[in-house]
Design an enzyme around this catalytic site. Structure first.
Site, PDB file in Angstrom:
ATOM      1  CB  THR A 151      -0.946   0.002   1.209  1.00 42.78           C
ATOM      2  OG1 THR A 151      -1.946  -1.013   1.013  1.00 42.78           O
ATOM      3  CG2 THR A 151      -1.635   1.347   1.374  1.00 42.78           C
TER       4      THR A 151
ATOM      5  CG  ASN B 165      -6.519  -7.723  -5.424  1.00 41.00           C
ATOM      6  OD1 ASN B 165      -6.643  -7.061  -6.446  1.00 41.00           O
ATOM      7  ND2 ASN B 165      -7.191  -7.443  -4.324  1.00 41.00           N
TER       8      ASN B 165
ATOM      9  CB  SER C  27       3.504  -6.785  -0.371  1.00 39.45           C
ATOM     10  OG  SER C  27       3.175  -6.910   0.995  1.00 39.45           O
TER      11      SER C  27
ATOM     12  CB  CYS D 125      -7.729  -3.847   1.452  1.00 38.60           C
ATOM     13  SG  CYS D 125      -6.014  -4.273   1.839  1.00 38.60           S
TER      14      CYS D 125
END
Length: 375
Positions: free
Chosen positions: A71, A150, A200, A322
């Protein structure tokens, strides 16, 4: 026995990565910026991790800047480029199926006066080169298209897209959120024609709280954090060395081709068995990344089925973690109707999954459709 199938949300930390984090916290705990011997040893760990992450992207160590995760890397890429390029133009092109850290940042830039254009996927769930290229003009300063979606696993042809964009306007900065592709596909920053790449740690068996932004040499972004000299002043502040070193260790354990073959077999097995359950529809394309499989299960709402599956110790998600249960903007952009989208489940695999996990998933869904459909 636990059947964890939510690896796109996060992964279990590998034993070696956890050991490395513990070692840094309890033994090699110096500040990498300190000039004494303890600091030097810590700096060596930082250099080693940076080199390892760079290798996974076929990049140079000085092109890798550690962040707190995907993020922050995405925020830095978009906000930093917009500020660096605002005198040259104000048009930004992003796909409509991006992670919320891209979509929300794009909305913020819209509010700041930038002209943001959103590109929808086609029926296969992917963003196509021609659709992006149609929006590139002399005022375009940034294009951001994710490498792998995702929620559905749709794979974007990033190299083709960015090559075409650069051919039309060489000044455009090209960014890709590669969080879901990293460690699962072989990535080469140069071959991708990417200027900026976000990755990430916690999606690849490293701890939460660490990621990185690849910034191609010669590309300038304006930082939005201020402080010390760390991370080339792109992300100042004392580095989270336990997390970073563990991230590097996890990257050292990548076996991309071997794991891909294993996961492809699991995905095929899941598709075959789920197809035998009346009411289940697959939303992921056949050529999607096998690590992600999106399905819809009858007319049972996602959250209801998700909690029912917990009784079987099966853990999946209803979409992006999220989003926290909000309707999927990805499935909506694909043109999937509301009822089907409302029953969507995301199954996501890791190298630790087996066919036993899929058998229990199918058993749980089958039971759930019998029990919940009549409530």
């Amino acid at each position: 026995m636990e059947h964890y199938l939510d690896n796109s949300a996060t992964t279990v930390v590998s034993v070696n990565a956890a050991k490395k984090a513990y070692e840094i916290m309890t033994e090699n705990y110096g500040n990498p910026s300190s000039l004494h011997l303890k600091g030097m040893y810590a700096e060596q760990e930082l250099v080693k991790a940076r080199r390892t992450v760079a290798k996974t992207l076929a990049a140079s160590s000085d092109e890798i800047f550690f962040t707190s995760g995907g993020t922050e890397a995405n925020n830095a890429a978009l906000l930093g480029t917009a500020q660096a390029k605002k005198r040259r133009g104000n048009k930004i092109v992003v796909s409509s199926i991006e992670h919320s850290s891209i979509i929300e940042t794009a909305k913020k830039l819209e509010n700041d006066g930038f002209d943001v254009v959103y590109i929808n996927p086609r029926s296969d769930g992917a963003i196509h080169k021609e659709d992006v290229l149609n929006q590139i003009d002399s005022s375009t300063i940034l294009v951001s298209v994710m490498s792998v979606n995702n929620e559905t696993g749709a794979v974007m042809q990033i190299s083709d897209i960015f090559s075409a964009v650069k051919a039309k306007n060489s000044e455009v900065v090209c960014h890709t959120d590669a969080v879901q592709a990293f460690g699962k596909l072989t990535l080469n920053a140069r071959k991708m024609n990417a200027d900026l790449i976000s990755v990430s740690g916690h999606k690849v068996h490293a701890p939460k709280g660490c990621g990185a932004l690849y910034i191609k040499k010669g590309v300038r972004i304006v930082p939005f954090h201020y402080g010390g000299e760390q991370e080339g002043r792109i992300r100042p502040g004392t580095e989270a060395l336990p997390l970073i070193a563990a991230f590097g260790t996890a990257c050292d354990e990548f076996k991309i081709d071997e794991n891909y073959r294993k996961i492809k077999l699991l995905n095929d097995y899941a598709r075959k068995n789920l197809a035998n359950i009346d009411g289940v529809v697959v939303n992921s394309a056949e050529n999607a990344l096998p690590y992600v499989l999106n399905i819809s299960a009858g007319r049972v709402r996602s959250e209801t089925m998700l909690h029912f599956l917990e009784e079987f110790d099966v853990f999946v998600s209803s979409g992006s973690a999220c989003a926290k249960g909000k309707p999927s903007h990805v499935l909506q952009a694909m043109g999937i109707d509301k009822n089907r989208a409302d029953s969507a489940l995301r199954i996501s695999f890791s190298k630790y999954n087996t066919t036993d996990d899929i058998d229990e998933l199918c058993r749980g869904i089958e039971q759930g459709l019998k029990v919940l459909a009549h409530r």
